[in-house]
Design a protein around this motif. Structure first.
Motif, PDB file in Angstrom:
ATOM      1  N   ALA A  67       0.740  -1.080   0.059  1.00 25.27           N
ATOM      2  CA  ALA A  67       0.026  -0.013   0.028  1.00 25.27           C
ATOM      3  C   ALA A  67       0.991   1.346  -0.241  1.00 25.27           C
ATOM      4  O   ALA A  67       0.242   2.422  -0.213  1.00 25.27           O
ATOM      5  CB  ALA A  67      -0.893   0.009   1.174  1.00 25.27           C
ATOM      6  N   THR A 102      -7.159  -0.553   3.990  1.00 26.09           N
ATOM      7  CA  THR A 102      -6.036  -1.804   3.653  1.00 26.09           C
ATOM      8  C   THR A 102      -6.055  -2.318   5.016  1.00 26.09           C
ATOM      9  O   THR A 102      -6.995  -2.431   5.999  1.00 26.09           O
ATOM     10  CB  THR A 102      -4.706  -1.218   3.314  1.00 26.09           C
ATOM     11  OG1 THR A 102      -3.835  -2.369   3.182  1.00 26.09           O
ATOM     12  CG2 THR A 102      -4.124  -0.105   4.251  1.00 26.09           C
ATOM     13  N   ASN A 133      -3.833  -9.752   3.563  1.00 19.02           N
ATOM     14  CA  ASN A 133      -4.442  -8.215   3.540  1.00 19.02           C
ATOM     15  C   ASN A 133      -5.602  -8.106   3.451  1.00 19.02           C
ATOM     16  O   ASN A 133      -6.544  -9.010   2.941  1.00 19.02           O
ATOM     17  CB  ASN A 133      -3.623  -7.742   2.474  1.00 19.02           C
ATOM     18  CG  ASN A 133      -2.047  -7.717   2.627  1.00 19.02           C
ATOM     19  OD1 ASN A 133      -1.454  -7.890   3.650  1.00 19.02           O
ATOM     20  ND2 ASN A 133      -1.531  -7.257   1.214  1.00 19.02           N
TER      21      ASN A 133
END
Length: 901
Positions: free
Chosen positions: A190, A228, A899
């Motif tokens: 990210a 995220t 994730n």
């Protein structure tokens, strides 16, 4: 010592003055139009090394400062769609203008390639992809490999050896210093880049007025709106093991939040992620990690110099939530709400064989001790923060509340070579604590001036009870009735109120900012305690000792009005800030029933100064010095007997004066960071002199200690220097660094009715590197070597030394796409005299990655050799100790990692 200081100062000032030159000018095209973003570099003729560089501004202007011993240097100018220029110039201050000819650039193939490290002004940017390996998953995994940046074991991030003052994500400070959760759980995929903001002043209205020598970290995400996070779920044996980590995150333009739940019994200290690691600066108000006043303690088993996961027998649940939102259309006002809760149970066990040196009054003695502990932590914290941080004003109010319900247990078996010394006991401490703080800071512009008001209020209560059974475990003749049924109880309550208020006004002129300030600091602590021996509901005390001798009712107050002047200066090369306070210290301790009545009224001058000079583009040199005074706290004034630990009962003599300590320190630092060749290093030196008016003279009387102080000036002298060099080698995809430190401390002590000087010297050297050159393998390696030498006068062993070596090797193989085999090796060796102990630990792992879903499946075998104890040997002032500590056994875990997006 004076020779060392003189030599270092000479080197420092020669580095500032040697052949330093400045070249400036303007760069235009053939039509006289300014060319922005052109690069200007200074190089020595015939050498492929850049001495200094600059980037032209929007007006085409540049200024570059460099240092060289050559009589001539090459000045090179490059710009897009312009023909590059090279001109040899004299090594002198001068103005050189350039007119560049247009030259169309034919691009045959377009490749988007980002530089690994780039610099613009005080911002250094790192491309995360340049430093990661296939085994890395989180920001913390990669952060440890970036040149110039270190991550301590407690999670603190250092830049060039100093702690950062802020941690931002997309420019917002969601975590308010408790950034461990994001660093450990933010997926690396990210992140676009990591930015280091050098000399970062977080208060916008003070930028260009009040400088800062600290750096900040800004994590720039790939998307301005990002959902995220990271999760793990693991099970294993033996016995039954679990490890669950769930940390979803959201980072938007108006709001950000992080929710975190972690639980395990595999030895991970996840509860420390909420600790404040970056404290900003004083103009933001006061930030503290609330903690208990741990006066009463059970005897604690030792802990080894190993990674915590090797020995921590825990069962922890930690939950936290952090939320930030803008509450106005201009996005100047922010509301932050933070909360966390910890429930943790820890088991610990150790065995110690202690050899106590012989003295004129007592023979040599060997003590054998085995301690088994259970520690229970139950705590909650909530925080509410309102902030306005704008160019035209600043406001910040932080309200926090903490509550603890902790309890500790111990079972101790002790015996020695002395007759009738065998004993065992059970110990328990209950320690609830309530803590409240409110910090307010506001800066309001007033014409050309700034008015700053700061206020901090804190109130904390600590209630602690320590019980020991049987009471005869303490072995104090006449105080305890011989019986296995009775027990000794120590109760204690502390009430602490603190208030700090100040106001200042700042005005600026020609780069200088002056800030006169007045303030008042107040602190009051009330100590109430009672020690009793209980047998069938009665209290038994020696007939010749009044009951009041086993109690305390002490009030200790400190009132300090003060006035100060702050002086700050900043330009392109210099940064100076200094403070010149005058304090009126008024301290009083009162406990009439125990004849305690003492006070100090003293005016002190406590200046501090820091100066930093930036030269030749990549160099920084700084000096700092300060003087401060501190006086005793409540723990130096009580005179009633108190069992702070079952290992003995202590008291201060009622006639002891209040301590007065004067501390002087000075230091210097040279720092180099060159993003063009990926080289970073720093050299530091520091010297301090702590002058004390009292020296301890303990009297041990069959199980308890009366602490008396003699009025005699004595010193603790400390000096130390350190150096660290780090470089990234792009060709080999290797980041490497080496470090060295040497610290010496001399102190005056009083023992066995005689004065002596104790000297300790510690040296350490470290090596760190990681390599991702091969597509099928990556290596992370850390090693440190240490040596300590102790020299004491007036004791049997006048010289003693100890050596240590530790290293960690992380080796990862990628034989097939999406398959990873990992090997980890921790080694800790110690040696002293003829004692040598080698402790090695090995882990093996296999991981399969479901690439499409970005899910990892890991099988890990920890402590393959099933090493169950850690052994070490230490030498102290009065004894030597052999220690054996219980470790975690061999265990196997299966974990699924993913994730959230």
């Amino acid at each position: 010592m004076k020779l060392k200081i003189t030599l270092f100062v000479m080197i420092f000032f020669s580095a500032l003055s040697f052949a330093q030159k400045t070249v400036s000018g303007k760069i235009t095209d053939e039509d006289g139009v300014a060319i922005p973003s052109a690069s200007v570099t200074i190089e020595e003729p015939g050498k492929d090394a850049i001495l200094a560089y600059a980037i032209t501004n929007s007006k085409g202007e540049y200024k570059v400062t460099f240092t060289s011993a050559e009589s001539n240097v090459d000045l090179k100018v490059k710009a897009f769609n312009q023909r590059s220029l090279t001109k040899q110039i004299n090594n002198s201050d001068q103005t050189v203008n350039f007119k560049m000819e247009g030259e169309a650039t034919e691009i045959k193939e377009v490749k988007l390639k980002t530089k690994m490290i780039t610099a613009r002004g005080d911002t250094i940017s790192y491309d995360l992809k340049a430093f990661d390996s296939k085994s890395d998953r989180t920001l913390a995994d990669v952060m440890k490999k970036i040149p110039g940046i270190e991550v301590n074991t407690d999670g603190t991030i250092l830049y060039q050896g100093n702690a950062i003052n802020k941690f931002y994500v997309n420019g917002k400070d969601l975590m308010e210093g408790g950034y461990g959760t994001i660093n450990n759980s933010l997926p690396k995929d990210a992140v676009q880049k990591v930015e280091v903001l050098e000399n970062h002043q977080p208060v916008k209205i003070l930028q260009d007025k009040v400088p800062s020598d600290q750096a900040a970290i800004n994590i720039k995400l790939k998307n301005s709106v990002t959902m995220t996070g990271r999760g793990e779920v693991g099970l294993g044996g033996s016995p039954l093991l679990w490890n669950v980590k769930l940390t979803p995150m959201f980072f938007g333009q108006k709001s950000q939040w992080v929710v975190n739940y972690k639980t395990n019994n595999v030895g991970e200290q996840v509860e420390n992620e909420g600790n404040i690691l970056a404290f900003g600066n004083r103009f933001e108000g006061r930030r503290i990690n609330a903690s208990q006043n741990d006066w009463l303690n059970v005897e604690n088993a030792s802990t080894p110099n190993l990674p915590v996961k090797r020995y921590l027998m825990n069962s922890v649940h930690y939950v936290s939530a952090n939320y930030l939102t803008n509450i106005d259309k201009k996005k100047e006002w922010e509301l932050k709400a933070n909360a966390n809760y910890t429930n943790n149970a820890v088991e610990r066990e150790s065995y110690i064989q202690q050899e106590i040196f012989a003295t004129d009054k007592s023979p040599a003695t060997t003590v054998f001790q085995n301690i088994r502990n259970n520690f229970y932590t139950d705590k909650a914290k909530g925080e509410l923060i309102f902030t306005k941080n704008a160019k035209k004003g600043f406001f910040k109010n932080t309200t926090s509340f903490s509550q603890y319900w902790n309890a500790d247990r111990a079972i101790v078996d002790r015996n020695s070579t002395l007759p009738n010394s065998s004993r065992n006991g059970e110990e328990a401490v209950e320690s609830p604590t309530t803590s409240f703080q409110n910090s307010l800071s506001t800066i309001v512009p007033w014409k050309e001036k700034m008015v700053n008001v700061l206020s901090f209020i804190s109130y904390q209560t600590d209630k602690q009870t320590l019980e020991v059974s049987p009471a005869s475990y303490l072995q104090i003749p006449g105080f305890f009735t011989p019986s296995t049924a009775n027990f000794a109880t120590q109760s204690m309550r502390l009430k602490t109120f603190e208030a700090n208020h100040s106001a200042n006004i700042g005005f600026s002129t020609k780069g200088w900012t002056f800030t006169p300030e007045i303030g008042f600091n107040f602190k009051s602590t009330n100590l109430v305690s009672d020690l009793s021996n209980v047998l069938a509901g009665t209290i038994s005390t020696p007939s010749n000792t009044p009951i009041s001798a086993y109690s305390n009712d002490l009030t200790y107050t400190t009132a300090t009005p003060y006035g100060s002047v702050g002086v700050n200066y900043k330009n392109d090369s210099w940064m100076i800030y200094a403070n010149f306070p005058v304090n009126s210290n008024n301290i009083k301790a009162e406990d009439p029933a125990r004849s305690v009545s003492k006070d100090v009224n003293k005016v002190t001058f406590e200046p501090s100064i820091f100066a930093q000079y930036t030269f030749a583009s990549f160099w920084k040199a700084s000096v700092n010095a300060n003087i401060n005074n501190n006086f005793g706290e409540v723990n130096t004034a009580y005179s009633g007997f108190m069992m702070t630990s079952p290992s003995g009962i202590n008291a201060m003599k009622a006639t002891n004066p209040i301590p007065q300590n004067n501390n002087k320190s000075a230091g210097t630092r040279i720092e180099y960071r060159n993003p063009l060749n990926n080289l970073f290093f720093n050299i530091n030196y520091r010297y301090s002199d702590a002058k004390r008016n009292l020296i301890s003279n303990p009297t041990i009387v069959q199980g308890y200690t009366v602490m008396e102080y003699l009025e005699r000036d004595n010193h603790v002298l400390s000096s130390g220097y350190s150096a660290e060099v780090g470089k990234y080698f792009p060709k080999f995809k290797t980041n490497a660094s080496v470090s060295y430190s040497n610290n010496t401390t001399k102190s005056d002590l009083f023992l066995n009715d005689s004065f002596y000087t104790n000297k300790n010297n510690g040296q350490s050297a470290g090596l760190k590197f990681n390599n991702t050159y091969f597509s099928w393998m990556s290596i992370d390696y850390n090693a440190s070597f240490s040596k300590t030498k102790q020299t004491s006068a007036g004791r049997a062993a006048t010289n003693a030394s100890r050596r240590g070596f530790t290293h960690n090797l992380g080796l990862f193989f990628y034989p097939i796409e999406n398959h990873t085999i990992g090997f980890n090796w921790d080694q800790v060796n110690t040696s002293a005299v003829d004692q040598k102990y080698h402790n090695g630990f090995y882990d093996l792992s296999y991981q399969f990655t479901w690439a499409k879903k970005k899910i990892d499946f890991e099988l890990k075998w920890m402590n393959i050799a099933n090493k169950k104890v850690f052994e070490t040997y230490e030498i102290g002032n009065t004894d030597t100790r052999f220690t054996r500590i219980q470790l975690r056994p061999s265990q196997v875990m299966f974990t699924v990692k993913f994730n959230f997006k």
